[in-house]
Motif scaffolding. Structure first.
Motif, PDB file in Angstrom:
ATOM      1  N   LYS A  57       0.837  -1.194   0.000  1.00  0.00           N
ATOM      2  CA  LYS A  57       0.000   0.000   0.000  1.00  0.00           C
ATOM      3  C   LYS A  57       0.873   1.245   0.000  1.00  0.00           C
ATOM      4  CE  LYS A  57      -4.226  -1.709   2.211  1.00  0.00           C
ATOM      5  NZ  LYS A  57      -5.277  -1.403   3.219  1.00  0.00           N
ATOM      6  N   ARG A  58       0.292   2.332  -0.532  1.00  0.00           N
ATOM      7  CA  ARG A  58       0.973   3.618  -0.446  1.00  0.00           C
ATOM      8  C   ARG A  58       0.917   4.123   0.999  1.00  0.00           C
ATOM      9  NH1 ARG A  58       1.532   7.240  -4.707  1.00  0.00           N
ATOM     10  NH2 ARG A  58       0.728   8.871  -3.315  1.00  0.00           N
ATOM     11  N   LEU A  59       1.960   4.842   1.383  1.00  0.00           N
ATOM     12  CA  LEU A  59       2.032   5.333   2.750  1.00  0.00           C
ATOM     13  C   LEU A  59       0.875   6.272   3.075  1.00  0.00           C
ATOM     14  CD1 LEU A  59       3.770   5.122   5.295  1.00  0.00           C
ATOM     15  CD2 LEU A  59       5.076   7.108   4.503  1.00  0.00           C
ATOM     16  N   ASP A  60       0.454   7.092   2.095  1.00  0.00           N
ATOM     17  CA  ASP A  60      -0.628   8.035   2.372  1.00  0.00           C
ATOM     18  C   ASP A  60      -1.998   7.362   2.480  1.00  0.00           C
ATOM     19  OD1 ASP A  60      -1.088   7.431  -0.270  1.00  0.00           O
ATOM     20  OD2 ASP A  60      -0.704   9.456  -1.025  1.00  0.00           O
ATOM     21  N   LEU A  62      -2.297   4.975   4.608  1.00  0.00           N
ATOM     22  CA  LEU A  62      -2.274   4.506   5.989  1.00  0.00           C
ATOM     23  C   LEU A  62      -2.148   5.632   7.003  1.00  0.00           C
ATOM     24  CD1 LEU A  62       0.238   1.561   5.429  1.00  0.00           C
ATOM     25  CD2 LEU A  62      -2.256   1.425   5.481  1.00  0.00           C
ATOM     26  N   CYS A  63      -1.710   6.820   6.551  1.00  0.00           N
ATOM     27  CA  CYS A  63      -1.496   7.898   7.512  1.00  0.00           C
ATOM     28  C   CYS A  63      -1.582   9.261   6.833  1.00  0.00           C
ATOM     29  CB  CYS A  63      -0.140   7.734   8.190  1.00  0.00           C
ATOM     30  SG  CYS A  63       1.248   7.783   7.035  1.00  0.00           S
ATOM     31  N   SER A  64      -1.670  10.290   7.648  1.00  0.00           N
ATOM     32  CA  SER A  64      -1.609  11.667   7.159  1.00  0.00           C
ATOM     33  C   SER A  64      -0.172  12.135   7.302  1.00  0.00           C
ATOM     34  CB  SER A  64      -2.536  12.575   7.975  1.00  0.00           C
ATOM     35  OG  SER A  64      -3.883  12.159   7.852  1.00  0.00           O
ATOM     36  N   ILE A  65       0.397  12.635   6.203  1.00  0.00           N
ATOM     37  CA  ILE A  65       1.807  12.987   6.196  1.00  0.00           C
ATOM     38  C   ILE A  65       1.979  14.503   6.319  1.00  0.00           C
ATOM     39  CG2 ILE A  65       3.959  12.881   4.883  1.00  0.00           C
ATOM     40  CD1 ILE A  65       2.893  10.370   3.532  1.00  0.00           C
ATOM     41  N   ASN A  66       2.684  14.910   7.356  1.00  0.00           N
ATOM     42  CA  ASN A  66       3.083  16.300   7.554  1.00  0.00           C
ATOM     43  C   ASN A  66       1.919  17.293   7.588  1.00  0.00           C
ATOM     44  OD1 ASN A  66       5.440  17.672   8.151  1.00  0.00           O
ATOM     45  ND2 ASN A  66       5.634  18.502   6.091  1.00  0.00           N
ATOM     46  N   PRO A  67       0.832  16.988   8.292  1.00  0.00           N
ATOM     47  CA  PRO A  67      -0.287  17.945   8.332  1.00  0.00           C
ATOM     48  C   PRO A  67       0.015  19.122   9.259  1.00  0.00           C
ATOM     49  CG  PRO A  67      -0.745  16.085   9.758  1.00  0.00           C
ATOM     50  CD  PRO A  67       0.587  15.795   9.110  1.00  0.00           C
ATOM     51  N   LYS A  68      -0.331  20.338   8.821  1.00  0.00           N
ATOM     52  CA  LYS A  68      -0.174  21.509   9.673  1.00  0.00           C
ATOM     53  C   LYS A  68      -1.355  21.612  10.629  1.00  0.00           C
ATOM     54  CE  LYS A  68       2.640  24.365   6.590  1.00  0.00           C
ATOM     55  NZ  LYS A  68       2.760  25.684   5.911  1.00  0.00           N
ATOM     56  N   THR A  69      -1.104  22.133  11.805  1.00  0.00           N
ATOM     57  CA  THR A  69      -2.156  22.330  12.803  1.00  0.00           C
ATOM     58  C   THR A  69      -2.725  23.736  12.618  1.00  0.00           C
ATOM     59  OG1 THR A  69      -0.989  20.867  14.347  1.00  0.00           O
ATOM     60  CG2 THR A  69      -2.708  22.304  15.259  1.00  0.00           C
ATOM     61  N   PRO A  70      -4.006  23.873  12.271  1.00  0.00           N
ATOM     62  CA  PRO A  70      -4.556  25.208  11.979  1.00  0.00           C
ATOM     63  C   PRO A  70      -4.549  26.161  13.168  1.00  0.00           C
ATOM     64  CG  PRO A  70      -6.295  23.548  12.080  1.00  0.00           C
ATOM     65  CD  PRO A  70      -5.008  22.812  12.118  1.00  0.00           C
ATOM     66  N   ASN A  71      -4.839  25.652  14.349  1.00  0.00           N
ATOM     67  CA  ASN A  71      -4.904  26.506  15.533  1.00  0.00           C
ATOM     68  C   ASN A  71      -3.998  25.928  16.627  1.00  0.00           C
ATOM     69  OD1 ASN A  71      -6.996  28.328  14.523  1.00  0.00           O
ATOM     70  ND2 ASN A  71      -8.360  26.550  14.689  1.00  0.00           N
ATOM     71  N   MET A  72      -2.808  26.494  16.730  1.00  0.00           N
ATOM     72  CA  MET A  72      -1.872  26.039  17.746  1.00  0.00           C
ATOM     73  C   MET A  72      -2.320  26.532  19.113  1.00  0.00           C
ATOM     74  SD  MET A  72       0.540  24.305  16.212  1.00  0.00           S
ATOM     75  CE  MET A  72       1.977  24.341  17.291  1.00  0.00           C
ATOM     76  N   PRO A  73      -2.089  25.733  20.179  1.00  0.00           N
ATOM     77  CA  PRO A  73      -2.459  26.180  21.535  1.00  0.00           C
ATOM     78  C   PRO A  73      -1.597  27.368  21.965  1.00  0.00           C
ATOM     79  CG  PRO A  73      -1.204  24.143  21.615  1.00  0.00           C
ATOM     80  CD  PRO A  73      -1.507  24.379  20.169  1.00  0.00           C
ATOM     81  N   GLU A  74      -2.021  28.039  23.002  1.00  0.00           N
ATOM     82  CA  GLU A  74      -1.296  29.223  23.464  1.00  0.00           C
ATOM     83  C   GLU A  74       0.092  28.867  23.999  1.00  0.00           C
ATOM     84  OE1 GLU A  74      -3.526  31.520  26.213  1.00  0.00           O
ATOM     85  OE2 GLU A  74      -5.163  31.939  24.817  1.00  0.00           O
ATOM     86  N   ARG A  75       0.242  27.672  24.591  1.00  0.00           N
ATOM     87  CA  ARG A  75       1.523  27.245  25.138  1.00  0.00           C
ATOM     88  C   ARG A  75       1.744  25.775  24.768  1.00  0.00           C
ATOM     89  NH1 ARG A  75       1.951  26.940  30.455  1.00  0.00           N
ATOM     90  NH2 ARG A  75       3.944  27.986  30.772  1.00  0.00           N
ATOM     91  N   PHE A  76       3.001  25.403  24.461  1.00  0.00           N
ATOM     92  CA  PHE A  76       3.276  24.015  24.103  1.00  0.00           C
ATOM     93  C   PHE A  76       4.765  23.724  24.289  1.00  0.00           C
ATOM     94  CE2 PHE A  76       3.049  26.715  20.335  1.00  0.00           C
ATOM     95  CZ  PHE A  76       4.321  26.566  19.794  1.00  0.00           C
ATOM     96  N   LEU A  77       5.108  22.436  24.304  1.00  0.00           N
ATOM     97  CA  LEU A  77       6.505  21.999  24.348  1.00  0.00           C
ATOM     98  C   LEU A  77       7.064  22.039  22.931  1.00  0.00           C
ATOM     99  CD1 LEU A  77       6.137  18.906  26.710  1.00  0.00           C
ATOM    100  CD2 LEU A  77       7.149  21.101  27.315  1.00  0.00           C
ATOM    101  N   TYR A  78       8.220  22.651  22.767  1.00  0.00           N
ATOM    102  CA  TYR A  78       8.800  22.822  21.435  1.00  0.00           C
ATOM    103  C   TYR A  78       9.950  21.838  21.226  1.00  0.00           C
ATOM    104  CZ  TYR A  78      11.124  24.909  17.415  1.00  0.00           C
ATOM    105  OH  TYR A  78      11.700  25.103  16.188  1.00  0.00           O
ATOM    106  N   ILE A  79       9.902  21.100  20.108  1.00  0.00           N
ATOM    107  CA  ILE A  79      10.942  20.142  19.741  1.00  0.00           C
ATOM    108  C   ILE A  79      11.696  20.683  18.539  1.00  0.00           C
ATOM    109  CG2 ILE A  79      11.419  17.783  18.991  1.00  0.00           C
ATOM    110  CD1 ILE A  79       8.800  16.925  20.263  1.00  0.00           C
ATOM    111  N   ASP A  80      13.015  20.892  18.690  1.00  0.00           N
ATOM    112  CA  ASP A  80      13.845  21.324  17.567  1.00  0.00           C
ATOM    113  C   ASP A  80      14.847  20.232  17.211  1.00  0.00           C
ATOM    114  OD1 ASP A  80      15.677  21.406  19.588  1.00  0.00           O
ATOM    115  OD2 ASP A  80      15.927  23.588  19.596  1.00  0.00           O
ATOM    116  N   LEU A  81      15.748  20.521  16.271  1.00  0.00           N
ATOM    117  CA  LEU A  81      16.703  19.510  15.813  1.00  0.00           C
ATOM    118  C   LEU A  81      17.590  19.012  16.946  1.00  0.00           C
ATOM    119  CD1 LEU A  81      17.926  20.912  12.369  1.00  0.00           C
ATOM    120  CD2 LEU A  81      16.448  18.952  12.769  1.00  0.00           C
ATOM    121  N   GLU A  82      17.975  19.921  17.841  1.00  0.00           N
ATOM    122  CA  GLU A  82      18.871  19.537  18.922  1.00  0.00           C
ATOM    123  C   GLU A  82      18.154  18.764  20.028  1.00  0.00           C
ATOM    124  OE1 GLU A  82      21.192  22.729  20.439  1.00  0.00           O
ATOM    125  OE2 GLU A  82      22.341  22.987  18.598  1.00  0.00           O
ATOM    126  N   SER A  83      16.819  18.658  19.925  1.00  0.00           N
ATOM    127  CA  SER A  83      16.065  17.927  20.950  1.00  0.00           C
ATOM    128  C   SER A  83      16.129  16.422  20.749  1.00  0.00           C
ATOM    129  CB  SER A  83      14.587  18.362  20.941  1.00  0.00           C
ATOM    130  OG  SER A  83      14.446  19.743  21.134  1.00  0.00           O
TER     131      SER A  83
END
Length: 286
Positions: free
Chosen positions: A217-220, A222-243
Motif C-alpha cells: 500500500k501507499r504510505l498516504d 495509511l497515515c496523514s503525512i506532515n499535516p499543519k495544525t490550523p490553531n496552535m495552543p497558546e503554550r506548548f513543548l517545542y521540539i527542535d533539531l537539537e532535541s
C-alpha cells in the motif's frame, strides 16, 4: 578572589576516618588552560564531533560521512583534553573529553583546553552538572547563544582538596564503567532486534498461524503525512533539531508561548505520531 568555604552534605573521608578540609570556591581560570594547536594540512587527524551525546568520530556521528574536507585550521584535541561547542540554540553546553584517540580535530567553533592543578575527571563532572546558572549570566547573542572560553574561565567552581577530588573521581569512574557495560548489552540487543526486523519484514520468518501474503500500500493510504495544525495552543513543548538524538528526545523540553515560538512551529505532535527530519538526513534523528 577571596576563597569561600563550602561543605557539601555528603562527604568522603580519609582512610583513618578523618574528614577532608572544606571545599573552596575558586575561579575556573585557575584550572582551565586553553590549547591552541591547529591543523596545517587537510585531514591531519580524524575529525571529531562534540555533541550532547559525547565526543565521537564524525564518520560515526554522520553515518559514514565527513561534513567538510576543508579542515585546515581546525583545533587539535589530544587524548585527555576537553572541548565544547561554543554556540547553542537553547543555552545548554556539553563539555566532552577526548578518550577515543591519540589526537583528533574539531571545528574552530569548539575551544580546546586541559585541566591543570586539579583532577581532570572531577572538573569534567562539575562542568557538566553545576554551571548552568552561572552560564546564563555569561552567554551572549540572540539567535545563537555563545559561551567563549574566556567567559567560561570567568565562572567559579566549588572544589575540595586534591585527595578528595581523586576519591570522588574514582567513585564516578567506576559508575561510568558499569554504565558502559550496560550500554554494550543494550547495543547487542539493538543489533539483535535489527536482524529480526529484517527477517520479519522480508517475510523470511513468519509467526505461527499467519500464512496470507502481505499486501503493498501507499504510505498516504495509511497515515496523514506532515499535516499543519490550523490553531496552535497558546503554550506548548517545542521540539527542535537539537532535541532529538538517534531517534530519542535527548533533553528536557521547554514550554514556549505561541506568540514567541519560532515560525517553523506549525505542527502539533500527538501521542503515537512519528517524527522525521527534513534537513540534515545524515544525522538520523527521526
Amino acid at each position: 578572589m577571596n576563597s569561600l568555604k563550602y561543605c557539601p552534605p555528603l562527604r568522603f573521608t580519609r582512610e583513618n576516618g578523618e574528614v577532608y578540609p572544606n571545599w573552596e570556591e575558586r575561579p575556573l581560570s585557575e584550572y582551565l588552560v586553553e590549547y591552541t594547536e591547529k591543523t596545517l594540512i587537510k585531514n591531519q587527524y580524524p575529525v571529531l564531533t562534540s555533541s550532547r551525546a559525547g565526543l565521537v568520530l564524525q564518520t560515526e556521528h554522520f553515518n559514514g560521512q565527513v561534513t567538510t574536507e576543508d579542515n585546515i585550521g581546525y583545533h587539535v584535541i589530544p587524548y585527555g583534553y576537553f572541548t565544547y561547542r561554543s554556540r547553542s540554540d537553547d543555552g545548554r553546553f556539553a563539555f566532552n573529553r577526548n578518550t577515543l584517540i591519540d589526537k583528533g580535530i574539531v571545528s574552530y567553533f569548539y575551544p580546546v583546553f586541559y585541566v591543570n592543578g586539579a583532577a581532570p575527571y572531577f572538573v569534567w563532572i562539575y562542568l557538566n552538572n553545576f554551571l548552568s546558572r552561572q552560564i546564563v549570566r555569561e552567554i551572549v547573542g540572540t539567535s545563537q547563544l555563545v559561551l567563549s572560553f574566556n567567559k567560561l574561565k570567568n565562572l567559579t567552581i566549588k572544589i575540595p582538596s586534591l585527595p578528595e577530588q581523586e576519591k570522588i573521581s574514582s567513585f564516578f569512574s567506576l559508575l561510568d564503567q558499569k554504565i558502559e557495560k550496560q550500554q554494550e548489552k543494550i547495543e547487542q540487543l539493538e543489533l539483535f532486534k535489527k536482524g529480526i526486523v529484517q527477517q520479519i519484514f522480508s517475510q523470511e520468518i513468519r509467526f505461527e498461524g499467519f500464512t496470507q501474503p502481505w499486501v503493498v500500500k501507499r504510505l498516504d493510504e495509511l497515515c496523514s503525512i506532515n499535516p499543519k495544525t490550523p490553531n496552535m495552543p497558546e503554550r506548548f513543548l517545542y521540539i527542535d533539531l537539537e532535541s532529538v538524538e538517534k531517534g530519542r528526545i535527548c533533553k528536557e523540553l521547554e514550554v514556549v508561548e505561541r506568540d514567541a515560538a519560532p515560525s517553523r512551529a506549525q505542527r502539533l505532535l500527538q501521542a503515537g505520531d512519528i517524527l522525521y527530519q527534513l534537513v540534515r538526513p545524515y544525522q538520523m534523528n527521526n
